[in-house]
Design an enzyme around this catalytic site. Structure first.
Site, PDB file in Angstrom:
ATOM      1  N   TYR A   9       0.837  -1.418   0.104  1.00  0.00           N
ATOM      2  CA  TYR A   9      -0.083   0.079   0.094  1.00  0.00           C
ATOM      3  C   TYR A   9       0.644   1.322   0.039  1.00  0.00           C
ATOM      4  CZ  TYR A   9      -3.439   3.526   1.507  1.00  0.00           C
ATOM      5  OH  TYR A   9      -4.267   4.662   1.504  1.00  0.00           O
ATOM      6  N   LYS A  13       1.072   4.111  -3.104  1.00  0.00           N
ATOM      7  CA  LYS A  13       0.950   5.574  -2.760  1.00  0.00           C
ATOM      8  C   LYS A  13       1.854   6.416  -3.126  1.00  0.00           C
ATOM      9  CE  LYS A  13      -2.110   7.131  -0.491  1.00  0.00           C
ATOM     10  NZ  LYS A  13      -3.262   7.870  -0.744  1.00  0.00           N
ATOM     11  N   VAL A  42     -11.530   6.721   4.830  1.00  0.00           N
ATOM     12  CA  VAL A  42     -13.093   6.830   4.338  1.00  0.00           C
ATOM     13  C   VAL A  42     -13.559   5.390   4.795  1.00  0.00           C
ATOM     14  CG1 VAL A  42     -14.693   6.718   2.511  1.00  0.00           C
ATOM     15  CG2 VAL A  42     -12.874   8.397   2.552  1.00  0.00           C
ATOM     16  N   THR A  44     -14.890   2.039   3.781  1.00  0.00           N
ATOM     17  CA  THR A  44     -15.305   1.419   2.567  1.00  0.00           C
ATOM     18  C   THR A  44     -15.015   0.152   2.665  1.00  0.00           C
ATOM     19  OG1 THR A  44     -12.843   1.510   2.001  1.00  0.00           O
ATOM     20  CG2 THR A  44     -14.192   3.172   1.202  1.00  0.00           C
TER      21      THR A  44
END
Length: 86
Positions: A9, A13, A42, A44
């Site tokens: 991740y 990014k 967020v 999700t």
């Protein structure tokens, strides 16, 4: 940062931020603006809906950047109104 760091991740990014800067440089002098939008944590599927922000709140930065005027920034990454350093 929420949760534990993840090499895949974090690497992706970083690559996304680098390509944002590269495309902004390549398109300098044109009307095209290239910026990154960081929506924040967020809720999700990706995080089991543990995020503190709604999808609508996360989308606000992308909408703002998509509607910049000609004098708007390029080659930057933003979370809400804040320019992020990376």
């Amino acid at each position: 940062m929420a949760g534990q760091p993840s090499m895949p991740y974090s690497s992706s990014k970083t690559a996304l931020n680098a390509i944002t800067a590269h495309y902004a440089w390549e398109l300098a002098g044109t009307a095209v603006k290239v910026n990154g939008a960081a929506p924040g944590h967020v809720a999700t599927d990706f995080n089991g809906f543990r995020g503190r922000r709604t999808p609508e709140e996360g989308a606000e930065v992308a909408i703002r950047l998509a509607t910049l005027d000609a004098d708007g920034p390029t080659g930057q990454v933003f979370e809400d109104e804040t320019r992020l350093a990376w």
